[in-house]
Scaffold this motif. Structure first.
Motif, PDB file in Angstrom:
ATOM      1  N   SER A  57       0.940  -1.301  -0.009  1.00 22.28           N
ATOM      2  CA  SER A  57       0.065  -0.066  -0.173  1.00 22.28           C
ATOM      3  C   SER A  57       0.937   1.429  -0.069  1.00 22.28           C
ATOM      4  O   SER A  57       1.947   1.133   0.488  1.00 22.28           O
ATOM      5  N   SER A  58       0.247   2.333  -0.536  1.00 25.03           N
ATOM      6  CA  SER A  58       1.060   3.531  -0.404  1.00 25.03           C
ATOM      7  C   SER A  58       0.599   4.252   0.838  1.00 25.03           C
ATOM      8  O   SER A  58       1.124   5.604   1.117  1.00 25.03           O
ATOM      9  N   ILE A  59       0.028   3.799   1.698  1.00 22.70           N
ATOM     10  CA  ILE A  59      -0.121   4.173   3.096  1.00 22.70           C
ATOM     11  C   ILE A  59       0.488   3.454   3.963  1.00 22.70           C
ATOM     12  O   ILE A  59       0.373   2.208   4.219  1.00 22.70           O
ATOM     13  N   ILE A  60       1.426   4.023   4.710  1.00 20.89           N
ATOM     14  CA  ILE A  60       2.375   3.262   5.698  1.00 20.89           C
ATOM     15  C   ILE A  60       1.980   3.686   7.111  1.00 20.89           C
ATOM     16  O   ILE A  60       1.941   4.771   7.481  1.00 20.89           O
ATOM     17  N   CYS A  61       1.757   2.561   7.620  1.00 23.34           N
ATOM     18  CA  CYS A  61       1.314   2.945   9.118  1.00 23.34           C
ATOM     19  C   CYS A  61       2.468   2.483  10.261  1.00 23.34           C
ATOM     20  O   CYS A  61       2.500   1.080  10.465  1.00 23.34           O
ATOM     21  N   LEU A  62       3.157   3.228  10.749  1.00 20.56           N
ATOM     22  CA  LEU A  62       4.441   2.924  11.546  1.00 20.56           C
ATOM     23  C   LEU A  62       3.618   2.329  13.014  1.00 20.56           C
ATOM     24  O   LEU A  62       2.643   2.730  13.260  1.00 20.56           O
ATOM     25  N   MET A  63       4.371   1.823  13.746  1.00 23.89           N
ATOM     26  CA  MET A  63       4.119   1.496  15.147  1.00 23.89           C
ATOM     27  C   MET A  63       4.609   2.497  16.049  1.00 23.89           C
ATOM     28  O   MET A  63       5.695   3.077  16.167  1.00 23.89           O
ATOM     29  N   GLY A  64       3.666   2.848  17.332  1.00 21.18           N
ATOM     30  CA  GLY A  64       3.961   3.712  18.243  1.00 21.18           C
ATOM     31  C   GLY A  64       4.106   3.050  19.405  1.00 21.18           C
ATOM     32  O   GLY A  64       3.703   1.730  19.651  1.00 21.18           O
ATOM     33  N   ASN A  65       4.631   3.508  20.368  1.00 25.24           N
ATOM     34  CA  ASN A  65       4.727   3.026  21.955  1.00 25.24           C
ATOM     35  C   ASN A  65       3.364   2.463  22.506  1.00 25.24           C
ATOM     36  O   ASN A  65       3.378   1.449  23.085  1.00 25.24           O
ATOM     37  N   HIS A  66       2.235   3.329  21.916  1.00 29.84           N
ATOM     38  CA  HIS A  66       1.013   2.705  22.602  1.00 29.84           C
ATOM     39  C   HIS A  66       0.564   1.536  21.908  1.00 29.84           C
ATOM     40  O   HIS A  66       0.080   0.758  22.674  1.00 29.84           O
ATOM     41  N   GLU A  67       0.866   1.141  20.680  1.00 28.44           N
ATOM     42  CA  GLU A  67       0.608  -0.044  20.139  1.00 28.44           C
ATOM     43  C   GLU A  67       1.356  -1.024  20.737  1.00 28.44           C
ATOM     44  O   GLU A  67       1.090  -2.213  20.998  1.00 28.44           O
ATOM     45  N   ARG A  68       2.925  -0.825  21.067  1.00 27.05           N
ATOM     46  CA  ARG A  68       3.750  -1.536  21.678  1.00 27.05           C
ATOM     47  C   ARG A  68       3.132  -2.147  23.035  1.00 27.05           C
ATOM     48  O   ARG A  68       3.152  -3.236  23.467  1.00 27.05           O
ATOM     49  N   MET A  69       2.750  -1.050  23.894  1.00 26.15           N
ATOM     50  CA  MET A  69       2.125  -1.407  25.061  1.00 26.15           C
ATOM     51  C   MET A  69       0.947  -2.395  24.973  1.00 26.15           C
ATOM     52  O   MET A  69       0.687  -3.432  25.776  1.00 26.15           O
ATOM     53  N   LEU A  70      -0.118  -1.927  23.965  1.00 28.65           N
ATOM     54  CA  LEU A  70      -1.201  -3.071  23.882  1.00 28.65           C
ATOM     55  C   LEU A  70      -0.596  -4.347  23.625  1.00 28.65           C
ATOM     56  O   LEU A  70      -1.285  -5.547  24.100  1.00 28.65           O
ATOM     57  N   LEU A  71       0.291  -4.583  22.762  1.00 29.63           N
ATOM     58  CA  LEU A  71       0.813  -5.902  22.376  1.00 29.63           C
ATOM     59  C   LEU A  71       1.414  -6.362  23.454  1.00 29.63           C
ATOM     60  O   LEU A  71       1.262  -7.773  23.586  1.00 29.63           O
ATOM     61  N   ASP A  72       2.131  -5.877  24.136  1.00 32.64           N
ATOM     62  CA  ASP A  72       2.831  -6.209  25.306  1.00 32.64           C
ATOM     63  C   ASP A  72       1.711  -7.038  26.460  1.00 32.64           C
ATOM     64  O   ASP A  72       1.952  -7.878  26.987  1.00 32.64           O
ATOM     65  N   PHE A  73       0.724  -6.193  26.510  1.00 30.97           N
ATOM     66  CA  PHE A  73      -0.431  -6.581  27.496  1.00 30.97           C
ATOM     67  C   PHE A  73      -0.929  -7.967  26.884  1.00 30.97           C
ATOM     68  O   PHE A  73      -1.132  -8.834  27.521  1.00 30.97           O
ATOM     69  N   LEU A  74      -1.302  -8.009  25.628  1.00 28.57           N
ATOM     70  CA  LEU A  74      -1.697  -9.240  25.009  1.00 28.57           C
ATOM     71  C   LEU A  74      -0.822 -10.532  25.214  1.00 28.57           C
ATOM     72  O   LEU A  74      -1.520 -11.528  25.272  1.00 28.57           O
TER      73      LEU A  74
END
Length: 231
Positions: A57-74
């Motif tokens: 895709s020409s739309i790039i979505c990077l990871m932020g620290n809040h996404e990282r915290m959510l994944l760590d919780f999961l």
């Protein structure tokens, strides 16, 4: 290039109209922190997933620290859930219709059950999409990251934690290698380009101003929701 959204799907709709009118066909980079603090994290994720279903895709979505915290919780609900909840996870849970456990519940077991309910509400497709968010994207001498970079290291050698959480000298030390770092994470009053840094987080969830930058031929044009002005 769009700053931190934090559950502000209404502002994303508004900014999308501006981009469609002025910059249609340009690649778009989101700098992470799509969830938490704002009230519509689920809506933001669903919109971004639809817009960028795969790496082509020409739309790039990077990871932020809040996404990282959510994944760590999961991944491990027994370790650190309170940090995520304290920094906006409560709003994300609410957006998925997941209530907090009863206060008299055993913590470890309650957080495991909370994780299971959230994972079910999100679904495997959304969780997989989040796990595959890149930490950076590059074009020419522009590097797009969530939080910042160590100004003494080449961009190719950056620690992933620094890209997600920032570096103590990032905002004060000038880069000397000709590379420019486009970032969010740290709220600024006005988006700006200075000393090898382009800052775009204007606290959209609290201010109603979601900021973006159009960058081409060495020029930076800023624009944001709530105004028709470019600057």
């Amino acid at each position: 290039m769009i700053g931190d959204l934090h559950g502000s799907s209404d502002l994303l709709f508004e900014l999308d109209r501006i981009i469609d009118g002025r910059y249609r066909g340009w690649p778009v980079v989101f700098l992470g922190d799509y969830i938490d603090r704002g009230e519509k994290s689920r809506a933001v994720l669903e919109m971004l997933m639809q817009a960028s279903p795969d790496a082509s895709s020409s739309i790039i979505c990077l990871m932020g620290n809040h996404e990282r915290m959510l994944l760590d919780f999961l991944d491990d609900p027994k370790t650190g859930p309170r940090r995520w909840l304290r920094y906006g996870g409560l709003q994300t849970l609410a957006s998925f219709g997941v209530p907090l456990p009863r206060s008299n519940s055993d913590d470890a077991r309650a957080f495991e059950e909370l994780r299971d309910r959230l994972a079910e509400a999100m679904g495997p497709e959304m969780i997989t999409w989040l796990r595959h968010r890149p930490l950076n994207w590059r074009t020419g001498n522009l590097w797009f990251v969530h939080a910042g970079a160590d100004p003494d290291l080449p961009m190719e050698d950056q620690d992933p934690d620094v890209l997600l959480w920032g570096h103590r000298r990032f905002r004060t030390q000038v880069r000397r290698d000709g590379q420019w770092v486009v970032h969010g994470h740290t709220i600024v009053e006005t988006p700006h380009a200075k000393d090898g840094r382009i800052a775009l987080d204007t606290g959209a969830y609290a201010t109603g101003r979601l900021s973006a930058a159009a960058i081409s031929r060495g020029e930076v044009e800023f624009f944001q929701t709530g105004t028709d002005k470019q600057f």
